[in-house]
Scaffold this active site. Structure first.
Site, mmCIF file in Angstrom:
data_model
loop_
_atom_site.group_PDB
_atom_site.id
_atom_site.type_symbol
_atom_site.label_atom_id
_atom_site.label_comp_id
_atom_site.label_asym_id
_atom_site.label_seq_id
_atom_site.Cartn_x
_atom_site.Cartn_y
_atom_site.Cartn_z
ATOM 1 N N ASP A 1 34.117 36.133 80.728
ATOM 2 C CA ASP A 1 33.332 37.213 80.140
ATOM 3 C C ASP A 1 33.477 38.511 80.946
ATOM 4 O O ASP A 1 33.808 39.569 80.412
ATOM 5 C CB ASP A 1 31.866 36.777 80.108
ATOM 6 C CG ASP A 1 31.124 37.279 78.886
ATOM 7 O OD1 ASP A 1 31.775 37.593 77.885
ATOM 8 O OD2 ASP A 1 29.887 37.360 78.940
ATOM 9 N N ASP B 1 32.502 43.502 72.847
ATOM 10 C CA ASP B 1 31.886 42.206 73.136
ATOM 11 C C ASP B 1 32.966 41.363 73.817
ATOM 12 O O ASP B 1 33.913 40.921 73.173
ATOM 13 C CB ASP B 1 31.406 41.507 71.868
ATOM 14 C CG ASP B 1 30.464 40.345 72.179
ATOM 15 O OD1 ASP B 1 30.529 39.825 73.309
ATOM 16 O OD2 ASP B 1 29.679 39.952 71.301
ATOM 17 N N ASP C 1 32.208 36.853 72.275
ATOM 18 C CA ASP C 1 31.134 36.571 71.340
ATOM 19 C C ASP C 1 31.232 35.100 70.957
ATOM 20 O O ASP C 1 32.234 34.656 70.397
ATOM 21 C CB ASP C 1 31.263 37.439 70.086
ATOM 22 C CG ASP C 1 30.101 37.215 69.139
ATOM 23 O OD1 ASP C 1 28.979 37.610 69.489
ATOM 24 O OD2 ASP C 1 30.321 36.637 68.055
ATOM 25 N N THR D 1 29.766 32.453 73.379
ATOM 26 C CA THR D 1 30.016 31.781 74.659
ATOM 27 C C THR D 1 29.747 30.280 74.571
ATOM 28 O O THR D 1 30.382 29.493 75.262
ATOM 29 C CB THR D 1 29.154 32.394 75.774
ATOM 30 O OG1 THR D 1 27.787 32.439 75.348
ATOM 31 C CG2 THR D 1 29.605 33.803 76.088
ATOM 32 N N SER E 1 28.209 35.902 66.194
ATOM 33 C CA SER E 1 28.178 36.653 64.935
ATOM 34 C C SER E 1 29.559 37.101 64.477
ATOM 35 O O SER E 1 29.859 37.111 63.284
ATOM 36 C CB SER E 1 27.278 37.891 65.087
ATOM 37 O OG SER E 1 25.935 37.526 65.293
#
Length: 411
Positions: free
Chosen positions: A92, A175, A178, A180, A322
């Site tokens: 990330d 992001d 997205d 995780t 999402s």
């Protein structure tokens, strides 16, 4: 013309609805391959240079994710149990640092709005691990990256990095990963690296990379295929959108150790042609139930595609995050993604910005539950938070108003 020369002349975005009016069989039209990273020329795309840079860095970011994820597997191919989220944390923050570094080299005046800041990395002694994965994927430089370089790059997109105020702003939205939870679940669960560019308040381009996307053998959508007669499955996907140029996708086969037959083959993406709500394929948030959605007053839900009754709708299997749901609607695999806003949950810009333009340019529509456009400038200070009335509705466009009327009737 690049952004630094043209942002002041940017005009209002108008999205074209390109989907057919009813479901159609899969059709293809073969177009010649152009010698470009993109499926359209810079004469047609005002932000061609910016999109090329975004494609390049998202692809490299996906490689970070794939490489870090390999550390989760044992030699027998099983997921290694871990007591913390170290692998997804390194990926990330590594993705955010890489994207920040690379974009700042080419477009130093454009700020970044992103999910992370460096406090967690510093306090958990993960700096060296993050620097290592970023160094491996960063473009060549005369001097090696230092810890300070990488931490500064992360914080360039973090909270309190810049105050935008009430005027229309230009900035990147990222992001880094997205989904995780999907990243940690194994090869079957989806996760997305998503990057969008906002110019004077409007989203003008977006790139989504999903390394473990599996191409469906068939689905009801209309596509144009550029440069490839056959699309290898299980190859990952890179989806790009540019205002006025449509939404396109190609494979990320090289990330998975598989060679695509035509590496630069692009597929034109359109939303599906479903025109009746009961026939639509729905996605909802993995943290919400069908009963929390207003449409549950009209239909129950089933995940059995072969056994949908008259009073049921088809609810597609849950996937994390999402952006993968936006990807499903933009690619024609799903008809609707519906998300309820909840008092205890903050809706973040990076979870939606790139998905919005990909769906719009594929012919779909995105609004809140009252039919208003999603306002990216609602957070006047930092552009990090969205405030959609009641929730977010993402559809193929054709059934959008039908669903809004159903929602309104239950309010």
């Amino acid at each position: 013309m690049n952004l630094l020369q043209s942002s002041s002349q940017f005009s209002t975005v108008r999205f074209l609805h390109l989907h057919p009016s009813s479901p159609t069989p899969l059709r293809t039209r073969f177009l010649p391959v152009r010698s470009s990273l993109l499926p359209f020329t810079n004469q047609n795309a005002k932000y061609h240079r910016e999109l090329e840079a975004a494609v390049d860095v998202v692809e490299r970011a996906c490689r970070i994710c794939v490489d870090v994820k390999k550390s989760l597997y044992s030699s027998e191919g099983r997921i290694v149990e871990k007591n913390d989220n170290t692998p997804v944390t390194v990926a990330d923050f590594g993705v955010q640092a890489l994207v920040s570094l690379e974009l700042s080299k080419v477009f130093p005046s454009i700020p970044l709005v992103a999910e992370e800041d460096s406090d967690f990395v510093r306090s958990n002694n993960l700096v060296d691990s993050v620097v290592s994965v970023v160094t491996d994927k960063a473009s060549s430089n005369d001097k090696p990256l230092t810890n300070a370089d990488v931490l500064e790059a992360i914080d360039r997109g973090g909270k309190n990095a810049i105050v935008y105020g009430t005027r229309p702003a230009t900035y990147w939205v990222l992001d880094p990963i997205d989904g995780t939870k999907g990243f940690l679940k194994g090869s079957e669960a989806l996760y997305v690296v998503g990057l969008a560019l906002v110019v004077e308040g409007d989203i003008v381009l977006g790139v989504m990379g999903c390394p473990n996307w599996k191409e469906a053998s068939s689905y009801n959508s209309t596509i144009d295929v550029q440069g490839s007669e056959s699309v290898p499955s299980r190859s990952g996907i890179l989806m790009v959108a540019h205002v006025g140029c449509g939404t396109w996708a190609r494979q990320l086969s090289d990330l998975m150790g598989v060679s695509a037959k035509v590496p630069n083959g692009w597929t034109r993406c359109f939303v599906d042609g479903c025109h009746l709500v009961p026939k639509a394929r729905f996605c909802i948030s993995d943290s919400q139930t069908w009963e929390s959605v207003p449409l549950s007053a009209f239909f129950s839900a089933t995940s059995d595609a072969g056994g949908v009754s008259d009073k049921e709708i088809l609810l597609l299997p849950t996937c994390c995050g999402s952006l993968c749901k936006y990807l499903m609607v933009a690619s024609g695999r799903a008809s609707v993604f519906i998300l309820r806003a909840r008092a205890q949950t903050t809706i973040k810009a990076w979870d939606h910005a790139v998905g919005i333009i990909c769906v719009h340019e594929a012919g779909g529509k995105v609004t809140d539950w009252k039919g208003s456009d999603i306002d990216l400038a609602a957070d006047q200070v930092e552009r990090r938070i969205l405030f959609p009335s009641m929730g977010v509705l993402v559809t193929n466009g054709t059934i959008h108003n039908q669903i809004l009327e159903m929602i309104s009737s239950t309010s």
